[in-house]
Scaffold this motif. Structure first.
Motif, short mmCIF file in Angstrom:
data_model
loop_
_atom_site.label_atom_id
_atom_site.label_comp_id
_atom_site.label_asym_id
_atom_site.label_seq_id
_atom_site.Cartn_x
_atom_site.Cartn_y
_atom_site.Cartn_z
N TYR A 48 95.02 84.06 68.53
CA TYR A 48 95.02 84.45 67.13
C TYR A 48 95.65 83.38 66.23
O TYR A 48 96.41 83.68 65.31
CB TYR A 48 95.72 85.80 66.92
N ASP A 50 94.35 81.89 63.94
CA ASP A 50 93.90 82.12 62.57
C ASP A 50 94.89 82.97 61.78
O ASP A 50 94.83 83.04 60.56
CB ASP A 50 92.53 82.79 62.56
N CYS A 80 90.51 82.41 68.23
CA CYS A 80 90.59 82.95 66.88
C CYS A 80 89.59 84.07 66.71
O CYS A 80 88.60 84.15 67.44
CB CYS A 80 90.28 81.85 65.85
N PRO A 90 91.04 77.35 62.47
CA PRO A 90 89.65 77.27 62.92
C PRO A 90 88.84 76.21 62.17
O PRO A 90 87.97 75.56 62.74
CB PRO A 90 89.09 78.67 62.64
#
Length: 148
Positions: A48, A50, A80, A90
């Motif tokens: 994660y 992002d 992500c 990303p």
């Protein structure tokens, strides 16, 4: 996951990112990944990524650009949410993007995890509350606030 004997990732190989993850935490993780040492053939994973704040993401990119010159054989996976593919991390690493679909059937993945998370000798431990003497479990409810 090619065999049940392959170990799960260790705590130092995974960074679970949240909006509260600090630049220091990301920096320590990237240093473990990118500075060569006798750590062997570890695969480092940021989950994660992002979710990182903009400032933390910028500092992480700068540090990555600086440290990647020390090690050309690093193994880093950044996972992500595809719904947030336009966030900073990303976007920066988009040239390396690979859309992944699990290559193993769900049942095989579950057997692998059960092999690693089963308590060998059940006793009066917390593992006895989970199905099949597992030391981890997921408790969920469709109703919020019911004492989980």
């Amino acid at each position: 996951m090619n065999s049940p004997n392959q170990p799960l990732p260790t705590f130092d190989e995974v960074l679970l990112c949240t909006p509260q993850t600090t630049a220091e935490q990301v920096g320590l993780f990237l240093r473990r990944c990118l500075i060569p040492c006798s750590g062997g053939e570890k695969i480092y994973t940021m989950l994660y990524a992002d979710e990182l704040s903009y400032d933390v993401s910028c500092r992480a990119e700068e540090l990555f650009q600086h440290l990647q010159h020390y090690n050309s054989t690093y193994r880093l996976v950044i996972l992500c949410n595809c719904k947030r593919e336009h966030s900073y991390i990303p976007s920066v690493f988009s040239q390396y993007k690979v859309h992944m679909i699990p290559q193993r059937p769900l049942a095989e993945i579950q057997r692998y995890l059960q092999h690693h998370y089963r308590v060998a000798q059940p006793s009066s431990s917390a593992a006895s509350v989970f199905k099949d003497n597992m030391c981890v479990g997921i408790v969920s409810s469709k109703r919020a606030g019911v004492g989980k």
